[in-house]
Design an enzyme around this catalytic site. Structure first.
Site, PDB file in Angstrom:
ATOM      1  N   HIS A  86      50.917   5.087 -30.531  1.00 26.66           N
ATOM      2  CA  HIS A  86      51.859   5.189 -31.645  1.00 26.66           C
ATOM      3  C   HIS A  86      52.880   6.306 -31.429  1.00 26.66           C
ATOM      4  O   HIS A  86      53.859   6.397 -32.175  1.00 26.66           O
ATOM      5  CB  HIS A  86      51.116   5.374 -32.977  1.00 26.66           C
ATOM      6  CG  HIS A  86      50.507   6.725 -33.195  1.00 26.66           C
ATOM      7  ND1 HIS A  86      49.166   6.991 -32.985  1.00 26.66           N
ATOM      8  CD2 HIS A  86      51.044   7.894 -33.616  1.00 26.66           C
ATOM      9  CE1 HIS A  86      48.915   8.253 -33.273  1.00 26.66           C
ATOM     10  NE2 HIS A  86      50.037   8.828 -33.666  1.00 26.66           N
ATOM     11  N   ASP A 110      45.092   2.437 -29.315  1.00 32.07           N
ATOM     12  CA  ASP A 110      46.038   3.526 -29.589  1.00 32.07           C
ATOM     13  C   ASP A 110      46.071   4.529 -28.434  1.00 32.07           C
ATOM     14  O   ASP A 110      46.087   5.742 -28.655  1.00 32.07           O
ATOM     15  CB  ASP A 110      45.705   4.232 -30.902  1.00 32.07           C
ATOM     16  CG  ASP A 110      46.885   5.057 -31.429  1.00 32.07           C
ATOM     17  OD1 ASP A 110      48.026   4.764 -31.035  1.00 32.07           O
ATOM     18  OD2 ASP A 110      46.650   6.004 -32.199  1.00 32.07           O
ATOM     19  N   SER A 167      48.891  14.281 -32.544  1.00 28.81           N
ATOM     20  CA  SER A 167      48.514  12.999 -31.953  1.00 28.81           C
ATOM     21  C   SER A 167      48.727  13.012 -30.449  1.00 28.81           C
ATOM     22  O   SER A 167      49.812  13.353 -29.966  1.00 28.81           O
ATOM     23  CB  SER A 167      49.341  11.872 -32.568  1.00 28.81           C
ATOM     24  OG  SER A 167      49.034  11.712 -33.930  1.00 28.81           O
TER      25      SER A 167
END
Length: 463
Positions: A105, A135, A211
């Site tokens: 993402h 992901d 992230s």
């Protein structure tokens, strides 16, 4: 006075004991850990990078944007226009040659990726392999320089209660380190984008921008890739999730082998977690495992002798209690490997060996496109098979014809990619090649029955 001198002498001995810690070694005792995390941070942070990605997206400009009432009714109003979207995240260097892991993402569909190291060096990068379901994305830096990197630890050896550090770039403020413990293992069903994966849980504060960053142990070894938080406010509430390194290692191996898509072994089974009520019905002392509801005829589990009603309790010595755990362990092992599966049948515990395979292309897809001059021209369909159903993110089935592209007219009628065509003008469709023939007789109207997410729709249009 004697006690005071003794205390000073003890403090002097402790100082001598921990003084070699300075900046060159990793803490080796609880006393050294209590002093600081500096050695671990100095070892790990050079291999954690900031990632800046740009992507082009189609956005609609509505005059009611932000209106508390009309916005929801006019979201599709206006012409779609290309816009540039920026994203910020983190990544971890895994090899001296510049292989990096981050979240999908963060870099998925990016047209430009810029990576900034902790020493402010900047490089461009390209995505070698990405997978939205997990992901995860593997990148390669455009450089011939030797780079600092982190060693991956076997994540199956991680235990609840271990101290851990989260390193990343939260909110774009710059590289930041937070500490905590591993607070849970085998967390599944946590959504990350469109994915529902299998995670390590930590209470080390993780915020937006973290992230793709590193979760390291006190040896400075990588144990997970920070990917999501559980929050109601948007900030860290002390529950963060990291993708285990064993899955990352499989991604790296496939990327280095030249794969552009991540390939998972195919189970060909439908199952559900054992609940307390189901455990009582099955005669289990505690609710554990996954009960098999159905098996595809080509399933390697069916080939190994499994039948509906069997309860899978573990694979390769690791317990499994959800389908996500099962998928994770199979993905870590990879295609062409073998899986030792512990299961319960009736009241007997047994073990069988399953040969893991790729999703089969059986029957052949026979991709068919409706030619110009025929109703619904441009509609592209193919025969359903396990490989295609996985590509389209559909539940397993055994037959039918799937829509790959509805074409311009089909899209106006309401047909979508992934629909299973049942009938066209009341003609039952069993094979992809039958679609153009069924449409050839249509002149001024067409009626298509499709199945979508378990529901059937009758789509009709006058042409």
């Amino acid at each position: 006075m004697t006690n005071f001198i003794s205390a000073l002498f003890s403090l002097f001995l402790i100082t001598l004991t921990v003084s070699p810690l300075n900046a060159q070694s990793v803490p080796t005792s609880q006393a050294q850990i209590a002093m600081s995390f500096v050695p671990v941070v100095k070892k790990a942070t050079p291999a954690v990078v900031n990632i800046y990605a740009r992507r082009a997206v189609q956005a609609r400009q509505s005059p009611f944007l932000g209106d508390p009432f009309f916005d929801r009714f006019f979201r599709e109003f206006g012409q779609a226009r290309p816009q540039v979207q920026n994203s910020l995240g983190s990544g971890v260097i895994l090899t001296e040659s510049g292989i990096i892991v981050s979240n999908y993402h963060v870099v998925g569909d990016a047209t430009e990726i810029r990576v900034v190291l902790s020493d402010r060096r900047e490089f461009s990068a390209e995505v070698l392999l990405g997978d939205e379901d997990s992901d995860l994305a593997i990148l390669k830096l455009d450089t011939d320089e030797a780079l600092p990197f982190l060693t991956m630890r076997d994540s199956d050896t991680v235990e609840v209660g271990e101290l851990a550090l989260a390193i990343g770039n939260p909110f774009g403020v710059g590289q930041t380190v937070s500490s905590g413990i591993v607070s849970g293992l085998a967390r599944s069903g946590i959504a990350t984008g469109s994915a529902r994966g299998y995670f390590l849980q930590t209470d080390a504060p993780i915020n937006p921008g973290n992230s793709g960053g590193a979760l390291v142990d006190l040896n400075g070894d990588l144990i997970g890739i920070n990917t999501a938080i559980l929050t109601r406010s948007g900030g860290s509430n002390g529950i963060g999730f990291a993708i285990p390194t064993n899955l990352v290692a499989q991604f790296v191996a496939q990327a280095e082998a030249g794969n552009r898509r991540f390939e998972r072994p195919w189970a060909g089974i439908t199952g559900q977690p054992v609940t307390s009520d189901l455990a009582e019905a099955l005669g289990l002392a505690i609710p554990e495992g996954i009960v098999i509801a159905d098996l595809h005829p080509l399933s390697p589990f069916a080939e190994a002798g499994f039948v509906p009603g069997d309860v899978i309790t573990g694979v390769n010595g690791q317990s499994v209690n959800t389908p996500a755990e099962m998928v994770y362990h199979m993905s870590v092992i990879g295609i062409a490997a073998t899986l030792d599966v512990a299961y319960l049948r009736a009241t007997t515990m047994s073990t069988r060996t399953v040969d893991l395979i790729a999703p089969p292309e059986d029957p052949p897809r026979n991709t068919t496109r409706v030619p110009p001059g025929i109703t619904l021209q441009g509609l592209t369909v193919a025969n359903a098979n396990p490989a295609l159903e996985i590509e389209l993110n559909l539940p397993p089935d055994q037959n039918g014809v799937l829509v790959l592209n509805p074409g311009p007219i089909g899209a106006r009628v309401g047909i979508r990619a992934g629909d299973r065509i049942i009938t066209i003008n009341q003609i039952e469709i069993r094979e992809a090649s039958e679609v153009p023939k069924a449409l050839a007789g249509s002149q001024r109207s067409v009626a298509v029955n499709v199945e979508r997410k378990g529901r059937r729709f009758a789509l009709r249009a006058r042409l």
